[in-house]
Each structure stands twice: as structure tokens, then as C-alpha cells.
Design a protein around this motif. Structure first.
Motif, mmCIF file in Angstrom:
data_model
loop_
_atom_site.group_PDB
_atom_site.id
_atom_site.type_symbol
_atom_site.label_atom_id
_atom_site.label_comp_id
_atom_site.label_asym_id
_atom_site.label_seq_id
_atom_site.Cartn_x
_atom_site.Cartn_y
_atom_site.Cartn_z
ATOM 1 N N ASN A 131 58.605 -45.300 72.946
ATOM 2 C CA ASN A 131 58.377 -44.382 71.823
ATOM 3 C C ASN A 131 58.974 -44.988 70.557
ATOM 4 O O ASN A 131 60.197 -45.081 70.437
ATOM 5 C CB ASN A 131 59.049 -43.033 72.100
ATOM 6 N N THR A 246 64.268 -38.363 59.282
ATOM 7 C CA THR A 246 64.617 -37.154 60.043
ATOM 8 C C THR A 246 63.358 -36.393 60.454
ATOM 9 O O THR A 246 63.193 -36.019 61.610
ATOM 10 C CB THR A 246 65.499 -36.218 59.191
ATOM 11 N N SER A 247 62.472 -36.175 59.476
ATOM 12 C CA SER A 247 61.233 -35.465 59.794
ATOM 13 C C SER A 247 60.468 -36.200 60.885
ATOM 14 O O SER A 247 59.976 -35.596 61.842
ATOM 15 C CB SER A 247 60.354 -35.347 58.552
ATOM 16 N N LEU A 248 60.378 -37.515 60.757
ATOM 17 C CA LEU A 248 59.628 -38.305 61.734
ATOM 18 C C LEU A 248 60.278 -38.220 63.113
ATOM 19 O O LEU A 248 59.585 -38.161 64.134
ATOM 20 C CB LEU A 248 59.531 -39.761 61.271
ATOM 21 N N HIS A 250 62.032 -35.676 64.317
ATOM 22 C CA HIS A 250 61.735 -34.356 64.874
ATOM 23 C C HIS A 250 60.272 -34.242 65.310
ATOM 24 O O HIS A 250 59.963 -33.567 66.276
ATOM 25 C CB HIS A 250 62.047 -33.269 63.843
ATOM 26 N N PHE A 252 58.076 -36.847 66.188
ATOM 27 C CA PHE A 252 57.593 -37.767 67.228
ATOM 28 C C PHE A 252 58.599 -38.016 68.344
ATOM 29 O O PHE A 252 58.246 -38.581 69.359
ATOM 30 C CB PHE A 252 57.197 -39.108 66.585
ATOM 31 N N SER A 253 59.856 -37.676 68.149
ATOM 32 C CA SER A 253 60.926 -37.971 69.111
ATOM 33 C C SER A 253 60.854 -39.412 69.627
ATOM 34 O O SER A 253 60.657 -39.650 70.818
ATOM 35 C CB SER A 253 60.889 -36.982 70.287
ATOM 36 N N ASP A 255 62.223 -43.310 70.574
ATOM 37 C CA ASP A 255 63.449 -43.942 71.073
ATOM 38 C C ASP A 255 64.172 -44.653 69.942
ATOM 39 O O ASP A 255 65.394 -44.801 69.980
ATOM 40 C CB ASP A 255 63.108 -44.968 72.162
ATOM 41 N N SER A 282 69.440 -34.162 60.817
ATOM 42 C CA SER A 282 68.761 -34.059 62.109
ATOM 43 C C SER A 282 69.441 -33.052 63.016
ATOM 44 O O SER A 282 70.655 -32.856 62.948
ATOM 45 C CB SER A 282 68.787 -35.414 62.827
ATOM 46 N N MET A 283 68.650 -32.455 63.896
ATOM 47 C CA MET A 283 69.223 -31.617 64.939
ATOM 48 C C MET A 283 70.005 -32.508 65.902
ATOM 49 O O MET A 283 69.684 -33.679 66.097
ATOM 50 C CB MET A 283 68.111 -30.885 65.679
ATOM 51 N N ALA A 285 70.209 -33.084 69.006
ATOM 52 C CA ALA A 285 69.553 -33.857 70.061
ATOM 53 C C ALA A 285 68.836 -35.096 69.523
ATOM 54 O O ALA A 285 68.398 -35.950 70.294
ATOM 55 C CB ALA A 285 68.564 -32.965 70.812
ATOM 56 N N PHE A 286 68.722 -35.215 68.205
ATOM 57 C CA PHE A 286 67.985 -36.330 67.610
ATOM 58 C C PHE A 286 68.892 -37.279 66.814
ATOM 59 O O PHE A 286 68.441 -38.314 66.344
ATOM 60 C CB PHE A 286 66.888 -35.785 66.675
ATOM 61 N N ASN A 288 71.246 -39.318 67.474
ATOM 62 C CA ASN A 288 71.616 -40.661 67.949
ATOM 63 C C ASN A 288 70.434 -41.633 68.030
ATOM 64 O O ASN A 288 70.560 -42.723 68.589
ATOM 65 C CB ASN A 288 72.332 -40.568 69.298
ATOM 66 N N ILE A 289 69.294 -41.234 67.494
ATOM 67 C CA ILE A 289 68.143 -42.148 67.484
ATOM 68 C C ILE A 289 68.465 -43.328 66.569
ATOM 69 O O ILE A 289 68.792 -43.133 65.402
ATOM 70 C CB ILE A 289 66.872 -41.418 66.998
#
Lengths: 317, 317
Positions: A131, A246-248, A250, A252-253, A255, A282-283, A285-286, A288-289
């Protein structure tokens, strides 16, 4: 006998062609200035001449075909260039058919940012990931998405027009004719335009002094020389990119997010503030991308286009 | 013997369960109020009781398993609820394992908006399309994407958090803790909050008169009764949604956008202004993407969850 691909990257300023092997190695490479005002026939002739030269240099390698990438919107399902804003004469133009006719080789056509995403996925910063969001920040902002181990194409192969995500309601006018697009804020020209306005407002800066040109390299150079306005401008640009990423994330999630294009040349200068803004917006859960710099740089499109060609005509399934 | 699925839709206010056949027909359906404050064990017990009742009513149909959908962020690759903002006790909670344990049946777990997208794709407004963006506009804004004929999942199965696309830099505070999200502007509560503020500013309106409650149904009712402020508020809400849908069109290039959730009950009232804004803000190649109302309404998540279960355990490949 080894099979090689020819890749062509049709840009608004430069037209590049290369011979590439299946491992992504560039064996030969040529570049000319695109005759962007001369019409489609002249550009096709330029492509044909470049491909001829590459083939002449290829000695006894076998040429599998030509992978071509070009700016969108491009209907890659039907092989039609709907319009290329930076090159004249490509409105509703049957690019794939014309290329096949004039090159007399199998041709694969892909949006340039999607091709670059594929290049980074197969041989660059996204190697081994399923991803990936690839974002090119340059004259415009474009994107290509790898999701669940596949290239995201969508209707007419037009997914990934990241630059035209609206980031400010009724905001700045974008090249696309609409308002408030990510491209109208985050692209190189938008960045330079802000710098010009702010330098003229009499801010504390050496930017533009003695009529020096204010462009992206000048701003980064000034920021590195601790010019206060330049530092602020770079921080603002990183904020814009960080929010966009950030938007991207959220949406596409991925890696990882890979940043390419001209502004990625200053990745090290931008990334601390990009990451700060990315994580703040970012939230959990996101957050650490990772955000990484393109590894293939200006060759990601060429290498990606060659990889798509190998996949279509060569790889046993 | 016919195989049926049980579907469970775990929402912040309502907990719904249904028995559904492979053609998407709902054969039985129960709903209770979610014990959202009572902790995870109490909610699991509620689910277990509902599923028991459904099974008791099922007579001699065979039960293939249970498809469960819940609000995200949900790591569906590992079956972990990272957090459910509207229900207590589900932080980093191994939801899939707990469900399998307490239900003693095969369980499939999916994000509720992705499940709803699948429902609309297989049996609703998106039937026959390969590329769908499903947007639920309700207490929050969520989404599910079908791209190139597949469910878009991404890292940890968390793709499609459409509500947290940033639409205003440093804008309104969102439920997620960040600022400027699509959800913080386009959701039902955001819409009602704007109405309250504007009604209190002494605008020409009957909204809130005699201490009447100002909520979404009241605003739509007033707009239909030609209340000037309500008409303006509905137009503004449609603008926000239209711009958001433009971004989604450019990002995913869907064949169509499907709108669900509570505000889709007023789809006819919103759609003219949504389409006007969508078309004004979209690049030419994207302007003709249709925007349709959810067909399955409040059952899209249940039907989608059942469909995912049939696909995983039943459909021959």
C-alpha cells in the motif's frame, strides 16, 4: 538474448526516453526539450526520433515494446489523452493508437504519476510494500496509488488526481480551472508565488534583493542561510504538504507515503515540519505511517513505465 | 437446506442483527439500543443475545456464520478495534477473537462504512459498477471504496476514512481530535450546530422559535416551508458535500458516488445543490460522475456484512 523495454516520459518541458532491463536498470537514456507549442504531430515525431536513437544504440538486445507515460487526465482504459495542460494539441487525442502506429512496437500507456508510483513500488522507496501513496510535488501535484498490492486505476484509469483534492473552500484558482486545490497551494509555483508576495510586503528577508529571482531553489537556499522569511515560507509549505498527506493517509491507509517531484530535492529541509504537521493532524492509528523520499527521482516514471510493459508482455502469470 | 448469514451492525446508538440470504434478502431483523456506556463485555453479551434470538427464529435454515460491522478505526487484518469513539471499552480490543469465542460461529469483521459500500455494490445503488465511492453522512462521515472491482482495504484494512480528509486548514475541531476534517463540516451535528449559531444571530428564520429544537429534520422541514435561513443552510451543507465529493472523485475516479447515512433521507432536497457544486469544482473529465442515493438505506451495512461472509465461506472461486 535479453529483452529490454524502451520507456518514454512525455513532460511539459522535457521529453525523456530510456532503454531499461527487467530489473529496472537504465542502460541508455536520452532527453530533449518538448516542443510543447508545436502540436501533437511534432511531439509524436520527437518521440519517434528518440525511440529510433535508443533502438540504434541497443545493438543486439531485443526490444519488447515501449512504455509511455504522460501527464493526465489520460483515459488509459481507451488510450485517450483527454487533455495535457502543458502540451498543445492533445485534447481528446488517441495517444495510444497514434504511438503504436508511429513506433510500430507494442505500447503501454500510463499516467506519469501512476507510472512513477509503480517505479517506486517495484524498485524504489516502496519496495516490498502493498500500500503506497506516491505524491509528486513539482510544477503540479500528481499521485499514484498502490493499494492491496495492485495499482489503483478507477474509472478510465484516472484515479490518483491528488493535486485536485480541495484543501481550501473557494480558495486560490488552480491550473485546472477550479478553486482551492492542493496543487494551487502546495506546488512549486504556488510556493514561489507566496514568496514573491511576502517579499514584496517588506518582510525581513534577502529574497528578491537586487532583483534576484524568487523561485523554489532560491527560497530553500535562503532558508538554509537562516533568512527569517524563507524559514517561515518553508515551514508553511511543509504545513500544507503535511495536511495534504494526512488526508491521503486517512483516505488510502498506505504503508508509506513516498514524495517525489522537484520539491523532493529538498526533502531533508521539508520533512521535519511535514512530519510534525502530519502527526498533529492524523488520527492515532495513522500517525506512524512513514513519509519517505523518492529513491528513483526523475527516473521513477521511466522505470515504472518499463515495469508495466514487462508485466503486460513478459511476466509469466 | 439453504445457507443463511447472520449480520450484526454495531452502532453507537443502535445494535442491529439480521438473518440474510445470499441474494441480500433480509429474512429476520432485530434491533436494541446499544449499551454504549456499559463496557465491552456488556455489549458482547447484547450481541450474543441478539444472535441467539435470530438463530431460534431461523428454524431449519443453516447458519453459515456471522458478519459483523462496527465503526472504525478497526484493524480488520488483525481483527482489532483500535477505538470506537461512540462506544466505551473498545480500545485496542480483540473484537474478532472475542466475537468468535462468544458466538461459536465463524465471524467476519468489517468497518461499517466499508460493509455498507459492499452492500450497495452487490445489491444496491452500485450494482454492476467496478468503481464506487460510498459516503455515509450521519453523526459522522465515513466511507467505503470499491476500486477496480475490489474492496479497497489498505494498511490494516483502514482505507476510506473519508470523514477525516482535511477541508479547512486549522478549521473546526473534529471528533477525532484534529482540525478541519470533512466530518467537522459536513456531518449532521455540524450542520445542526451551524443552524443553532445562525438562528441565534437573529437571522430571518422560524428555526428555534418558541424554543423548538434545532436539528437536521427541523432544518429540512423549515427549508421545505421556504424559511430563508434554512434554505441558505441547506445550500451551504450541499456546497460542503459537493466539494468533498469533488475531492473524492479526483482521488478515486469512481463510476459513481453513493450517498448514505441519515442525511441521505433528504437526498432529494440536497442533490440539486450538491451536483451544482460538484460540477463547478470538478475537472471536466470527472464532471459527469453520477451521485446517487443509497438504495439499501439503514440496511446497507447488514447486507454488506452478510455478503462478505458468503464470499469468504461459501462462494466457489
Amino acid at each position: 538474448v535479453e529483452a529490454h523495454a524502451i520507456a518514454v516520459d512525455l513532460g511539459g518541458t522535457g521529453l525523456r526516453a530510456a532503454r531499461i532491463d527487467r530489473f529496472g536498470n537504465i542502460l541508455d537514456r536520452l532527453e530533449v526539450a518538448t516542443k510543447a507549442q508545436a502540436g501533437a504531430d511534432a511531439v509524436l515525431e520527437q518521440i519517434s526520433e528518440l525511440v529510433d536513437s535508443i533502438i540504434k544504440n541497443a545493438s543486439d538486445a531485443r526490444i519488447l515494446g515501449v512504455g509511455v507515460c504522460a501527464p493526465g487526465p489520460l483515459d488509459t482504459k481507451r488510450g485517450i489523452a483527454l487533455s495535457i495542460p502543458t502540451i498543445n494539441g492533445f485534447d481528446n487525442y488517441p495517444l495510444l493508437a497514434k504511438l503504436q502506429e508511429c513506433l510500430a512496437l507494442p505500447v503501454v500507456l500510463e499516467n506519469d504519476a501512476i507510472a512513477a508510483a509503480v517505479g517506486e513500488w517495484k524498485f524504489g522507496a516502496g519496495l516490498g510494500s502493498e500500500n503506497i501513496v506516491y505524491v509528486t510535488v513539482s510544477t503540479g501535484i500528481g499521485g499514484g496509488i498502490i493499494a492491496d498490492g495492485k495499482v489503483l486505476r478507477g474509472r478510465q484509469g484516472m484515479a490518483g488526481h491528488i493535486g485536485h483534492m480541495i484543501v481550501v473552500p473557494d480558495g486560490e484558482l488552480c491550473n485546472c480551472g477550479c478553486r482551492g486545490c492542493f496543487e494551487a497551494y502546495g506546488s512549486g509555483p504556488a510556493f514561489a508565488a507566496r514568496a514573491k508576495i511576502r517579499a514584496n510586503q517588506g518582510n525581513q528577508t534577502l529574497l528578491g534583493k537586487n532583483n534576484a529571482k524568487i523561485d523554489c531553489p532560491a527560497i530553500f537556499a535562503a532558508a538554509k542561510a537562516k533568512d527569517p522569511l524563507a524559514i517561515e515560507l518553508v515551514r508553511e509549505e511543509a504545513e500544507i504538504l503535511g495536511r495534504g498527506f494526512t488526508s491521503l493517509a486517512h483516505l488510502f491507509s498506505p504503508d508509506l507515503i513516498v514524495m517525489g517531484g522537484g520539491l523532493a530535492n529538498e526533502f531533508d529541509c521539508l520533512i521535519p515540519a511535514i512530519l510534525k504537521n502530519f502527526r498533529a493532524n492524523s488520527m492515532k492509528a495513522f500517525q506512524n505511517i512513514p513519509i519517505r523520499c523518492s529513491i528513483l527521482g526523475g527516473s521513477s516514471g521511466l522505470i515504472g513505465a518499463s515495469s508495466l510493459l514487462f508485466e503486460q508482455f513478459h511476466t509469466p502469470k
